[in-house]
Design a protein around this motif. Structure first.
Motif, PDB file in Angstrom:
ATOM      1  N   PRO A   2       0.615  -1.256  -0.045  1.00 11.71           N
ATOM      2  CA  PRO A   2      -0.020  -0.035   0.060  1.00 11.71           C
ATOM      3  C   PRO A   2       0.858   1.256  -0.138  1.00 11.71           C
ATOM      4  CG  PRO A   2      -0.911  -1.587   1.683  1.00 11.71           C
ATOM      5  CD  PRO A   2       0.404  -2.172   1.186  1.00 11.71           C
ATOM      6  N   HIS A  37      -5.186  -0.174   0.033  1.00 11.07           N
ATOM      7  CA  HIS A  37      -5.476  -1.208   0.470  1.00 11.07           C
ATOM      8  C   HIS A  37      -6.437  -1.288   1.841  1.00 11.07           C
ATOM      9  CE1 HIS A  37      -4.848  -4.981   3.034  1.00 11.07           C
ATOM     10  NE2 HIS A  37      -5.045  -5.652   1.859  1.00 11.07           N
ATOM     11  N   ASP A  59      -7.884  -3.894   4.383  1.00  9.86           N
ATOM     12  CA  ASP A  59      -7.759  -4.944   4.853  1.00  9.86           C
ATOM     13  C   ASP A  59      -9.221  -5.840   5.744  1.00  9.86           C
ATOM     14  OD1 ASP A  59      -6.564  -7.286   5.578  1.00  9.86           O
ATOM     15  OD2 ASP A  59      -5.514  -6.741   7.402  1.00  9.86           O
ATOM     16  N   THR A  81     -11.480  -5.281  -6.833  1.00  9.99           N
ATOM     17  CA  THR A  81     -10.164  -4.477  -7.062  1.00  9.99           C
ATOM     18  C   THR A  81     -10.903  -3.318  -8.012  1.00  9.99           C
ATOM     19  OG1 THR A  81      -8.634  -5.843  -6.578  1.00  9.99           O
ATOM     20  CG2 THR A  81      -7.667  -3.955  -7.765  1.00  9.99           C
ATOM     21  N   VAL A 135      -7.642  -1.895  -3.468  1.00  7.77           N
ATOM     22  CA  VAL A 135      -7.641  -3.406  -3.282  1.00  7.77           C
ATOM     23  C   VAL A 135      -7.952  -4.011  -1.934  1.00  7.77           C
ATOM     24  CG1 VAL A 135      -6.233  -5.377  -3.319  1.00  7.77           C
ATOM     25  CG2 VAL A 135      -5.451  -3.086  -4.680  1.00  7.77           C
ATOM     26  N   GLU A 139      -3.701  -8.669   2.894  1.00  4.26           N
ATOM     27  CA  GLU A 139      -2.499  -7.982   2.138  1.00  4.26           C
ATOM     28  C   GLU A 139      -1.349  -9.079   1.537  1.00  4.26           C
ATOM     29  OE1 GLU A 139       0.874  -4.947   2.972  1.00  4.26           O
ATOM     30  OE2 GLU A 139      -0.761  -4.944   4.293  1.00  4.26           O
ATOM     31  N   LEU A 186      -2.117  -9.269  -2.067  1.00  4.63           N
ATOM     32  CA  LEU A 186      -2.459  -8.034  -2.908  1.00  4.63           C
ATOM     33  C   LEU A 186      -1.578  -8.116  -4.228  1.00  4.63           C
ATOM     34  CD1 LEU A 186      -2.843  -4.987  -2.102  1.00  4.63           C
ATOM     35  CD2 LEU A 186      -0.491  -4.615  -1.761  1.00  4.63           C
TER      36      LEU A 186
END
Length: 114
Positions: free
Chosen positions: A64, A79, A81, A87, A100, A104, A107
């Motif tokens: 990120p 990001h 989480d 996405t 996203v 992670e 990712l």
């Protein structure tokens, strides 16, 4: 780079390879080959290894906050989480962002799938 020594019952000789993406070096050996012989084999091929490793593309660490090009336009990775979602590319006050979702650890895969 990690070195994995794999004994294979059908191997007739020592083989050396670089794992895809430069994740490590793998030496496949026939049964009963000693560690000293393996070390000498790797040392003899040191120049070959250096040449091949030097040709590997630089690995971009996706995390990120960094910017990556999406269709030629740099997007900052944002990001979220623990949330589910698809996405997507959007724009915020700082410019284009790639949002996203999920863990992670995934990712890179989620960005590649996008």
């Amino acid at each position: 780079m990690p070195l994995a020594i794999v004994e294979h019952a059908r191997a007739k000789r020592l083989t050396l390879r670089i794992e895809p993406g430069g994740r490590g070096i793998r030496v496949t050996v026939p049964p009963g080959v000693g560690r000293g012989e393996i070390d000498r084999f790797v040392a003899r091929h040191h120049g070959w290894l250096e040449g091949r490793i030097g040709k590997l593309p630089d690995q971009t660490v996706l995390k990120p906050g960094i910017r990556i090009p999406v269709r030629g336009v740099p997007h900052r990775i944002v990001h979220h989480d623990g949330r589910r979602g698809v996405t997507r590319a959007e724009r915020d006050a700082d410019g284009p962002v790639l949002i996203v979702f999920g863990d992670e650890r995934h990712l890179g895969r989620r960005i590649a799938d996008y």
